[in-house]
Design a protein around this motif. Structure first.
Motif, PDB file in Angstrom:
ATOM      1  N   THR A  41       0.805  -1.203   0.000  1.00  0.00           N
ATOM      2  CA  THR A  41       0.000   0.000   0.000  1.00  0.00           C
ATOM      3  C   THR A  41       0.844   1.262   0.000  1.00  0.00           C
ATOM      4  O   THR A  41       0.504   2.242  -0.634  1.00  0.00           O
ATOM      5  N   THR A  59      -8.200  -4.523  11.265  1.00  0.00           N
ATOM      6  CA  THR A  59      -9.177  -3.472  11.003  1.00  0.00           C
ATOM      7  C   THR A  59      -8.557  -2.101  11.219  1.00  0.00           C
ATOM      8  O   THR A  59      -8.775  -1.167  10.431  1.00  0.00           O
ATOM      9  N   LEU A  88      -6.546  -1.090   8.292  1.00  0.00           N
ATOM     10  CA  LEU A  88      -7.331  -0.523   7.192  1.00  0.00           C
ATOM     11  C   LEU A  88      -7.498   0.983   7.365  1.00  0.00           C
ATOM     12  O   LEU A  88      -7.399   1.743   6.400  1.00  0.00           O
ATOM     13  N   ASP A 121      -4.420  -3.624   3.142  1.00  0.00           N
ATOM     14  CA  ASP A 121      -5.270  -3.289   2.005  1.00  0.00           C
ATOM     15  C   ASP A 121      -6.653  -3.922   2.066  1.00  0.00           C
ATOM     16  O   ASP A 121      -7.660  -3.267   1.808  1.00  0.00           O
ATOM     17  N   ILE A 165     -12.801   3.007   5.803  1.00  0.00           N
ATOM     18  CA  ILE A 165     -12.925   1.611   5.397  1.00  0.00           C
ATOM     19  C   ILE A 165     -14.040   1.493   4.362  1.00  0.00           C
ATOM     20  O   ILE A 165     -15.142   2.025   4.567  1.00  0.00           O
ATOM     21  N   MET A 171     -12.033  -3.074   2.479  1.00  0.00           N
ATOM     22  CA  MET A 171     -10.882  -2.527   1.759  1.00  0.00           C
ATOM     23  C   MET A 171     -10.525  -1.175   2.371  1.00  0.00           C
ATOM     24  O   MET A 171     -11.402  -0.407   2.775  1.00  0.00           O
ATOM     25  N   SER A 172      -9.249  -0.868   2.429  1.00  0.00           N
ATOM     26  CA  SER A 172      -8.807   0.425   2.944  1.00  0.00           C
ATOM     27  C   SER A 172      -9.132   1.527   1.943  1.00  0.00           C
ATOM     28  O   SER A 172      -8.885   1.383   0.735  1.00  0.00           O
TER      29      SER A 172
END
Length: 346
Positions: free
Chosen positions: A35, A98, A101, A107, A160, A264-265
């Motif tokens: 990322t 979490t 994220l 990711d 998120i 997904m971030s």
């Protein structure tokens, strides 16, 4: 004259070397990165490598769903997006993943909702015991009503992007002390729970002694007798060989339908080119339903294996006394309006 000629020769050599160094236009350049570097995109040949993490084993439906997603994304992006999968909490337990994220250091994640409530408290309603009548009711509420959309929206404010609803199956109680057939059998049992206030309150109301801890710590605690019991779906009890961790009895209370979320971030989403991000999101939206199908298939297989390993399965459980035992927990839930909407939507 000789000096002049020598100078010309040297200059020609230098120009030739510079031309060679700058003439890599025929070579494909790629940026294989996580990322942190994914946003520094070059041209169309940039390769983006995304990390996907979860806390369960490599043969769990979480992994299998991520693997299908990875294969489809790789094919549809012609190899420009690669997804590396890290099961077994290799890059963090569910709460840590979490949090990753929100920071953009992870990711993709699939997690049960209990740890995610630390970041989106609205999701806490999904961890109320005996909330859903059955699996079909849960899927209907989450995927076919505005309730699911509202709960997803609570994550977006935390950086998120929710992709799809999955599941970890119905949670059951295992222990190594005695068969649990009624709430009174839980009295004094030291039970590991997720790091979730609702679960803690429910088991306290039933007379147990709940101890919240990450799953990575729970296995050791069970093996060493620090805790007597735990609650998880049958697949988890099977894949982690809980029959080798002093767990002799499993009671099929099905007290919580363990909802999971593929996420997904937002940072990752923002760093991907538009055409690629659309493909990743699209495949992520398909992951949840596929993962749920796998759970249903594997659940019965896991119960059969647990029996073969000598675990006593208590099947005919009257759950009504358990429901009554946690009535105050339901009544004390802050968002009663949301709770009633879910009950009525079934």
């Amino acid at each position: 004259m000789k000096k002049k000629n020598l100078f010309l020769v040297v200059m020609i050599l230098i120009i030739g070397l510079l031309a060679t160094a700058c003439g890599g236009g025929d070579q494909q350049s790629s940026n294989e990165s996580g990322t942190d570097d994914a946003g520094q995109a070059g041209g169309d040949d940039t390769v983006y490598t995304l990390q996907a993490g979860h806390s369960l084993p490599e043969d769990h439906p979480y992994t299998l769903a991520f693997q299908q997603m990875a294969d489809n994304v790789k094919e549809r992006t012609e190899g420009r997006v690669l997804i590396e999968i890290f099961p077994n909490s290799q890059i963090g337990a569910e709460r840590e993943l979490t949090e990753g994220l929100t920071f953009g250091t992870v990711d993709l994640v699939v997690s049960s909702t209990a740890p995610v409530t630390n970041f989106a408290p609205e999701l806490g309603v999904l961890d109320l015991p005996f909330l859903f009548n059955d699996r079909e009711s849960a899927v209907k509420v989450l995927e076919e009503t505005e309730i699911g959309e509202e709960l997803f929206a609570s994550l977006e404010s935390q950086g998120i992007i929710p992709l799809s609803w999955g599941e970890n199956g119905f949670r059951h109680i295992t222990n190594g002390i005695r068969p649990v057939e009624k709430p009174e059998d839980l009295n004094g049992l030291k039970i590991r729970t997720q790091e979730n206030e609702i679960h803690l309150a429910a088991f306290q109301a039933l007379g147990a002694q709940p101890t919240p801890m990450a799953w990575t710590e729970a296995l050791t605690a069970l093996q060493q007798g620090v805790v007597d019991a735990q609650e998880n779906p049958a697949i988890v009890a099977d894949q982690f060989n809980l029959f080798e961790a002093n767990q002799k009895y499993m009671t099929l209370t099905g007290h919580v339908y363990s909802v999971a979320i593929f996420m997904m971030s937002q940072d990752t989403y923002d760093k991907l080119p538009e055409d690629l991000r659309e493909i990743v999101v699209d495949e992520g939206r398909k992951a949840g339903s596929y993962e749920r199908e796998l759970i249903v298939e594997m659940e019965q297989e896991s119960l059969a294996k647990l029996r073969e390993q000598g675990m006593e399965i208590i099947e005919d459980v009257d759950v009504q006394p358990f429901r009554e035992g946690i009535a105050d927990v339901l009544a004390g839930f802050e968002n009663q309006d949301l709770l009633q909407r879910i009950l009525e939507a079934q």
